[in-house]
Design a protein around this motif. Sequence first.
Motif, PDB file in Angstrom:
ATOM      1  N   CYS A 167       0.845  -1.197   0.000  1.00 48.55           N
ATOM      2  CA  CYS A 167       0.000   0.000   0.000  1.00 48.55           C
ATOM      3  C   CYS A 167       0.880   1.246   0.000  1.00 48.55           C
ATOM      4  O   CYS A 167       1.974   1.243   0.571  1.00 48.55           O
ATOM      5  N   PHE A 168       0.385   2.295  -0.600  1.00 43.88           N
ATOM      6  CA  PHE A 168       1.009   3.616  -0.434  1.00 43.88           C
ATOM      7  C   PHE A 168      -0.046   4.690  -0.651  1.00 43.88           C
ATOM      8  O   PHE A 168      -1.111   4.444  -1.234  1.00 43.88           O
ATOM      9  N   ALA A 169       0.256   5.878  -0.160  1.00 40.74           N
ATOM     10  CA  ALA A 169      -0.609   7.036  -0.369  1.00 40.74           C
ATOM     11  C   ALA A 169       0.278   8.265  -0.474  1.00 40.74           C
ATOM     12  O   ALA A 169       1.331   8.340   0.162  1.00 40.74           O
ATOM     13  N   PHE A 170      -0.133   9.211  -1.320  1.00 39.19           N
ATOM     14  CA  PHE A 170       0.641  10.453  -1.450  1.00 39.19           C
ATOM     15  C   PHE A 170      -0.283  11.593  -1.854  1.00 39.19           C
ATOM     16  O   PHE A 170      -1.394  11.381  -2.362  1.00 39.19           O
TER      17      PHE A 170
ATOM     18  N   THR B 153      -2.246  -4.304   4.992  1.00 35.64           N
ATOM     19  CA  THR B 153      -1.181  -5.255   4.684  1.00 35.64           C
ATOM     20  C   THR B 153      -1.046  -6.170   5.895  1.00 35.64           C
ATOM     21  O   THR B 153      -1.039  -5.718   7.036  1.00 35.64           O
ATOM     22  N   PHE B 154      -0.989  -7.446   5.632  1.00 30.32           N
ATOM     23  CA  PHE B 154      -0.968  -8.475   6.666  1.00 30.32           C
ATOM     24  C   PHE B 154       0.434  -8.621   7.238  1.00 30.32           C
ATOM     25  O   PHE B 154       1.413  -8.632   6.502  1.00 30.32           O
ATOM     26  N   ILE B 155       0.529  -8.718   8.555  1.00 30.89           N
ATOM     27  CA  ILE B 155       1.787  -9.021   9.231  1.00 30.89           C
ATOM     28  C   ILE B 155       1.660 -10.412   9.842  1.00 30.89           C
ATOM     29  O   ILE B 155       0.713 -10.693  10.578  1.00 30.89           O
TER      30      ILE B 155
ATOM     31  N   ALA C 211       4.194  -2.455   3.567  1.00 27.29           N
ATOM     32  CA  ALA C 211       4.206  -3.803   2.993  1.00 27.29           C
ATOM     33  C   ALA C 211       3.954  -4.774   4.143  1.00 27.29           C
ATOM     34  O   ALA C 211       3.282  -4.420   5.110  1.00 27.29           O
ATOM     35  N   ASN C 212       4.487  -5.981   4.062  1.00 27.02           N
ATOM     36  CA  ASN C 212       4.138  -7.008   5.056  1.00 27.02           C
ATOM     37  C   ASN C 212       5.147  -7.092   6.200  1.00 27.02           C
ATOM     38  O   ASN C 212       5.617  -8.179   6.560  1.00 27.02           O
ATOM     39  N   CYS C 213       5.465  -5.923   6.755  1.00 22.98           N
ATOM     40  CA  CYS C 213       6.359  -5.867   7.916  1.00 22.98           C
ATOM     41  C   CYS C 213       6.142  -4.537   8.617  1.00 22.98           C
ATOM     42  O   CYS C 213       5.761  -3.545   8.001  1.00 22.98           O
TER      43      CYS C 213
END
Length: 337
Positions: free
Chosen positions: A94-97, A156-158, A235-237
């Motif tokens: 994911c990202f947003a800007f 995002t899954f951890i 991301a996933n972390c």
Amino acid sequence: MNHGRFRKSHYEAGYNWGNLLYKNEKKIDQNPTFEITEERKTFANECLPIYKKYYPEVLEEIRGLADGQKSSCEDFYTFLLSMYCFEFNNHCTCFAFKDEDNLIFGRNSDFLVSLEKLYMNCLYNLNGVYAFNGNTTAFIEIEDGINEYGLAVGLTFIYPKITKAGINSGMLVRYLLEKCKTTNEVIEALNMIPIASQQTLTVMDNVGNFAVIECNCCHIEVIKPTESDSFVVAANCFVSQKMIEYNNNNHNIDDWHSNERYSVAYNSLKNNKNQFSAELARDILSGKYGFMCQYERKSGADTVWSVIYDVKNKKIFRVEGNPSRKKFVEDTRMKFF
């Protein structure tokens, strides 16, 4: 992707969809991924009182679905309320800007090729909650979406390291889309609701407030954009100093290039912060700046959808498949947006 429209009450939405599948000889609980174990039953039963207190509507929808499927409501509770808290293997970026001209939210969902025909895009317009357009690899829970007030949310899954009875990641996204209008409301809600799983939630509202929220049953850390870099990435972390200890560093866990995807998205936005646009989001998600979706399908993994929420211009663009091979198409069905 399958496409579903859900109206009326939560119970009716669940029942109508479950009954439609049943009439077409499709039984959800006969799918091999519909895993019921004693451990998951115990955990789901511990979560049930929390859902009854904070999110009873979604329990009604699950009950409706089970009734429509002529199946056990307990089994559906077990499967859905324990999701993300054991070994659920979806991966995503994911990202947003934002700048003066753009409020952009982007997300790739990476998952199993073998289940590709089951993934859904959903239009929900139910009684008493906000309407939204969302996507899921399962059902009822939602992994990304945007609601009628222009609030976009994506998870995002951890990988599970600690869990506790509460509301899991996909149900949190669904709750936030149905109940919140702004990023601040999201943060308030997450500080109130018991959380079961580990995840990041990337959030952007229609006035340009946005953040990545790293959270589990013990802590919530809000990562906001800096003054010099008006973007966030997940991301996933976990990446914050307060949450990094909750990453599961078992080397046998395949995180599907999580660190690489994070670095590519972060550096692409950092290096192009004076050129923000929906086109930049497309290029990042489609892998033109480095590894993002370039999976070997024969390995069983791939990017199964990619979505851009153009919050400022009230537009949704989605690829139903891998964005390096397919084009983004505008979804114009969300008339209430």
